[in-house]
Design an enzyme around this catalytic site. Structure first.
Site, PDB file in Angstrom:
ATOM      1  N   GLN A  36       0.826  -1.204   0.000  1.00 37.02           N
ATOM      2  CA  GLN A  36       0.000   0.000   0.000  1.00 37.02           C
ATOM      3  C   GLN A  36       0.865   1.260   0.000  1.00 37.02           C
ATOM      4  OE1 GLN A  36      -2.205  -0.632   3.638  1.00 37.02           O
ATOM      5  NE2 GLN A  36      -0.329  -1.201   4.688  1.00 37.02           N
ATOM      6  N   HIS A  67      -8.891   3.360  19.788  1.00 33.65           N
ATOM      7  CA  HIS A  67      -8.331   2.152  20.397  1.00 33.65           C
ATOM      8  C   HIS A  67      -9.070   1.726  21.665  1.00 33.65           C
ATOM      9  CE1 HIS A  67      -4.588   3.309  18.012  1.00 33.65           C
ATOM     10  NE2 HIS A  67      -4.983   2.158  17.537  1.00 33.65           N
ATOM     11  N   ASP A  91       0.267   0.139  14.057  1.00 28.63           N
ATOM     12  CA  ASP A  91       0.750   1.300  14.815  1.00 28.63           C
ATOM     13  C   ASP A  91       1.005   0.967  16.281  1.00 28.63           C
ATOM     14  OD1 ASP A  91      -1.871   1.921  16.356  1.00 28.63           O
ATOM     15  OD2 ASP A  91      -2.508   1.904  14.262  1.00 28.63           O
ATOM     16  N   GLU A 111       0.393  -8.477  11.579  1.00 33.14           N
ATOM     17  CA  GLU A 111       0.329  -7.315  10.685  1.00 33.14           C
ATOM     18  C   GLU A 111       0.989  -7.688   9.364  1.00 33.14           C
ATOM     19  OE1 GLU A 111       0.008  -4.234   8.550  1.00 33.14           O
ATOM     20  OE2 GLU A 111      -0.804  -3.914  10.567  1.00 33.14           O
ATOM     21  N   ASP A 142      -0.022 -12.381   6.578  1.00 33.23           N
ATOM     22  CA  ASP A 142      -1.404 -12.138   6.189  1.00 33.23           C
ATOM     23  C   ASP A 142      -2.314 -12.670   7.293  1.00 33.23           C
ATOM     24  OD1 ASP A 142      -3.971 -12.253   5.123  1.00 33.23           O
ATOM     25  OD2 ASP A 142      -3.294 -12.841   3.133  1.00 33.23           O
ATOM     26  N   GLY A 143      -3.117 -11.792   7.880  1.00 35.21           N
ATOM     27  CA  GLY A 143      -3.984 -12.195   8.975  1.00 35.21           C
ATOM     28  C   GLY A 143      -5.008 -13.240   8.580  1.00 35.21           C
ATOM     29  N   ASP A 160      -8.235  -5.050  13.778  1.00 34.24           N
ATOM     30  CA  ASP A 160      -7.959  -3.615  13.630  1.00 34.24           C
ATOM     31  C   ASP A 160      -7.487  -3.403  12.200  1.00 34.24           C
ATOM     32  OD1 ASP A 160      -7.187  -1.009  13.767  1.00 34.24           O
ATOM     33  OD2 ASP A 160      -5.677  -1.280  15.330  1.00 34.24           O
ATOM     34  N   SER A 161      -8.443  -3.342  11.290  1.00 34.29           N
ATOM     35  CA  SER A 161      -8.135  -3.337   9.862  1.00 34.29           C
ATOM     36  C   SER A 161      -8.455  -1.998   9.227  1.00 34.29           C
ATOM     37  CB  SER A 161      -8.947  -4.432   9.157  1.00 34.29           C
ATOM     38  OG  SER A 161     -10.321  -4.061   9.120  1.00 34.29           O
ATOM     39  N   PRO A 167      -9.199  -4.583  -0.603  1.00 31.48           N
ATOM     40  CA  PRO A 167      -8.546  -5.803  -0.122  1.00 31.48           C
ATOM     41  C   PRO A 167      -9.011  -6.242   1.266  1.00 31.48           C
ATOM     42  CG  PRO A 167      -6.936  -4.283  -1.060  1.00 31.48           C
ATOM     43  CD  PRO A 167      -8.233  -3.544  -0.983  1.00 31.48           C
TER      44      PRO A 167
END
Length: 282
Positions: A36, A67, A91, A111, A142-143, A160-161, A167
């Site tokens: 990305q 959060h 993050d 992540e 890849d989650g 948390d996407s 995608p």
């Protein structure tokens, strides 16, 4: 969509011409990662701004407004959350909030984009030491694939996407929800951010419907999030016999939260008539 040099502003445009913007002092970093476009800005009044593919991911000043509701409602509703899986969240803010719970023995964060983790480590202090916590395990992968293939079981799974389009749509599919359900221990909780009910209505309703096919209960709530098209939506899936409408106030007192108020947890479920009627039709 994006950075306007003439105006010294970053604006994210949502569907139907709705925009959220910030005046910026400078662009601190930009790169095309393997997955990305990543940009980081210094804003005039809200600290650093993390942007992925033109979409605001994090506003440094006020990031707790995202959060805290993503993490603490499920963590406090679970009687003893020891093992937690986080998908996304590069993050480090979600990991940080999870590790504030003394019951946690292991928190695995998966992540896909290592560059998000590195930029967050170098330029921001959102994680506040969470990456170095011995209870934390970081996996760059890849989650979707991780969840499909892992033999691990979890008490809480937090997704948390990015927004439920493009995608990231795989993270809102019935197949993904089934994998998550299978990887939860008995009496487990699952939560995902789900975008704006006003601007991603169809995507949110599809996710709500598909979660309802899998989980024993599904709950919707929204929360005002700085930098997003508020109110922002969250979906919770329940496996087994957990009352998500009740949280452990004794544990909550130790957390000293800033945005989410556990003593008024029940107010999360008060929604506009328009939203309630939408969900009732699903």
């Amino acid at each position: 969509m994006g950075f306007n040099e003439q105006e010294n502003a970053f604006i994210e445009w949502y569907p139907r011409g709705y925009g959220v913007g910030f005046r910026v002092k400078e662009r601190l970093f930009e790169t095309q990662t393997k997955y990305q476009r990543l940009e980081l800005y210094e804003t005039e009044g809200f600290g650093k701004l993390l942007v992925l593919d033109g979409t605001v991911q994090l506003v440094e000043m006020g990031e707790e407004s995202y959060h805290e509701p993503l993490v603490h409602p499920v963590m406090l509703a679970h009687p003893n959350p020891r093992r937690v899986l986080i998908i996304g969240g590069g993050d480090g803010g979600t990991l940080r909030e999870v590790l504030r719970h003394k019951t946690v023995e292991k928190a695995i964060m998966v992540e896909i984009d290592e560059m998000v983790i590195e930029v967050s480590r170098i330029y921001m202090n959102v994680a506040r030491g969470a990456f170095e916590d011995p209870r934390a395990e970081l996996i760059v992968s890849d989650g979707v694939e991780y969840l499909k293939n892992t033999d691990e079981k979890f008490d809480v799974i937090i997704v948390d996407s990015t927004d439920p389009v493009g995608p990231a749509k795989m993270l809102f599919s019935e197949g993904f929800f089934r994998n998550a359900y299978e990887k939860l221990n008995d009496n487990g909780l699952y939560i995902t951010q789900a975008g704006s009910v006003y601007l991603f209505t169809n995507e949110l309703l599809d996710a709500y419907r598909d979660m309802g096919k899998v989980f024993d209960e599904v709950h919707y709530f929204s929360f005002p999030v700085i930098g997003y098209a508020s109110p922002w939506s969250f979906l919770v899936g329940v496996k087994g016999d957990i009352n998500f409408r009740k949280v452990d106030l004794q544990r909550a007192k130790e957390l000293k939260l800033y945005y989410y108020d556990p003593e008024r947890h029940e107010t999360l479920f008060q929604m506009p008539k328009y939203v309630r009627e939408l969900l009732e039709k699903v």
